[in-house]
Write a protein that holds these residues in place. Structure first.
Motif, PDB file in Angstrom:
ATOM      1  N   ASP A   1       0.805  -1.219   0.000  1.00  8.73           N
ATOM      2  CA  ASP A   1       0.000   0.000   0.000  1.00  8.73           C
ATOM      3  C   ASP A   1       0.841   1.275   0.000  1.00  8.73           C
ATOM      4  OD1 ASP A   1      -2.307  -1.568   0.105  1.00  8.73           O
ATOM      5  OD2 ASP A   1      -2.232  -1.667   2.294  1.00  8.73           O
ATOM      6  N   GLY A   2       2.158   1.142  -0.010  1.00  8.17           N
ATOM      7  CA  GLY A   2       3.020   2.314  -0.080  1.00  8.17           C
ATOM      8  C   GLY A   2       3.523   2.813   1.254  1.00  8.17           C
ATOM      9  N   GLU A   3       3.171   2.139   2.366  1.00  8.32           N
ATOM     10  CA  GLU A   3       3.665   2.571   3.676  1.00  8.32           C
ATOM     11  C   GLU A   3       5.163   2.308   3.777  1.00  8.32           C
ATOM     12  OE1 GLU A   3       3.343   1.367   8.431  1.00  8.32           O
ATOM     13  OE2 GLU A   3       2.105   0.337   6.916  1.00  8.32           O
ATOM     14  N   ARG A   4       5.949   3.324   4.193  1.00 10.49           N
ATOM     15  CA  ARG A   4       7.393   3.157   4.353  1.00 10.49           C
ATOM     16  C   ARG A   4       7.689   2.491   5.694  1.00 10.49           C
ATOM     17  NH1 ARG A   4       7.689   8.297   1.743  1.00 10.49           N
ATOM     18  NH2 ARG A   4       7.686   9.353   3.760  1.00 10.49           N
ATOM     19  N   LEU A   5       8.362   1.357   5.629  1.00 14.36           N
ATOM     20  CA  LEU A   5       8.705   0.617   6.840  1.00 14.36           C
ATOM     21  C   LEU A   5      10.087   0.967   7.359  1.00 14.36           C
ATOM     22  CD1 LEU A   5       7.342  -2.909   5.835  1.00 14.36           C
ATOM     23  CD2 LEU A   5       6.189  -1.117   7.142  1.00 14.36           C
ATOM     24  N   VAL A   6      11.029   1.246   6.461  1.00 18.07           N
ATOM     25  CA  VAL A   6      12.378   1.633   6.867  1.00 18.07           C
ATOM     26  C   VAL A   6      13.053   2.318   5.686  1.00 18.07           C
ATOM     27  CG1 VAL A   6      13.340  -0.629   6.282  1.00 18.07           C
ATOM     28  CG2 VAL A   6      14.589   0.856   7.864  1.00 18.07           C
TER      29      VAL A   6
END
Length: 216
Positions: free
Chosen positions: A206-211
């Motif tokens: 979904d495009g969420e930045r994790l790192v």
């Protein structure tokens, strides 16, 4: 879509030719199918090479046109360089063994690499996701080895490389294993040269930045 049809879609998904709805359904299937996850990882390098070829080929050139002599010379040159580097590593290893066998008071071991490689690793304080990216310069761009520890799996993720000009390319994609599992390891490539890279981002589907990782 039946389960068998989802298995057959692994190649089309890796090449990016599924429409948005089918791709969404396949990614849901991917989260629970270790076999398809393994196939996506296996097909990834070939799909990226095709993508790089498409980007480097003018529209006027027929897709099945034979490569020119300069292109072949570059490929042959890289192969020859790798063979020379492998022979150097073998000679250095033999020399080190001889020195160790001689039992001298001081030992110096020399190592060699086929091309300069860089590495960056970090853990995001908010998500707890750890990632490590190692990259090396290649004739066609950069080659990457990726390791990710994600305690919130399973979920579909991808590594995106962002250039200094703001453009983006996806290096590889995978499904994070269930929490408690070890690090996931992937391999991929991109057309960016090392000096053109601004940062790496591990993102969810979904495009969420994790790192985010930034080269030194």
């Amino acid at each position: 879509m039946r389960s068998l049809e989802r298995h057959r879609d692994v190649g089309a998904y890796t090449l990016g030719v599924l429409d948005e709805a089918d791709a969404f359904r396949f990614e849901d299937h991917l989260m629970g199918c270790p076999s398809c996850t393994a196939h996506v990882s296996e097909f990834g390098p070939a799909a990226r090479q095709l993508l790089l070829y498409r980007r480097a080929t003018p529209r006027a050139v027929h897709p099945f046109a034979a490569p020119g002599p300069r292109f072949l010379d570059r490929l042959l040159g890289e192969v020859a360089a790798r063979h020379r580097a492998a022979r150097r590593r073998w000679l250095y290893a033999v020399a080190a063994v001889v020195v160790l066998a001689a039992g001298g008071p001081a030992v110096a071991v020399v190592t060699a690499h086929d091309s300069p490689a860089d590495r960056v690793a970090t853990t995001d304080a908010g998500t707890g996701v750890w990632a490590q990216v190692t990259w090396a310069d290649r004739v066609w761009g950069s080659e990457f080895d990726v390791q990710v520890k994600d305690g919130e799996g399973p979920r579909a993720c991808r590594l995106v490389v962002v250039g200094k000009d703001g453009s983006e390319q996806t290096v590889t994609s995978w499904t994070a294993p269930a929490h408690g599992s070890g690090a996931a390891a992937m391999h991929g490539g991109a057309a960016f040269r090392p000096g053109e890279i601004s940062r790496f981002e591990v993102r969810t589907r979904d495009g969420e930045r994790l790192v985010t990782l930034k080269p030194r």
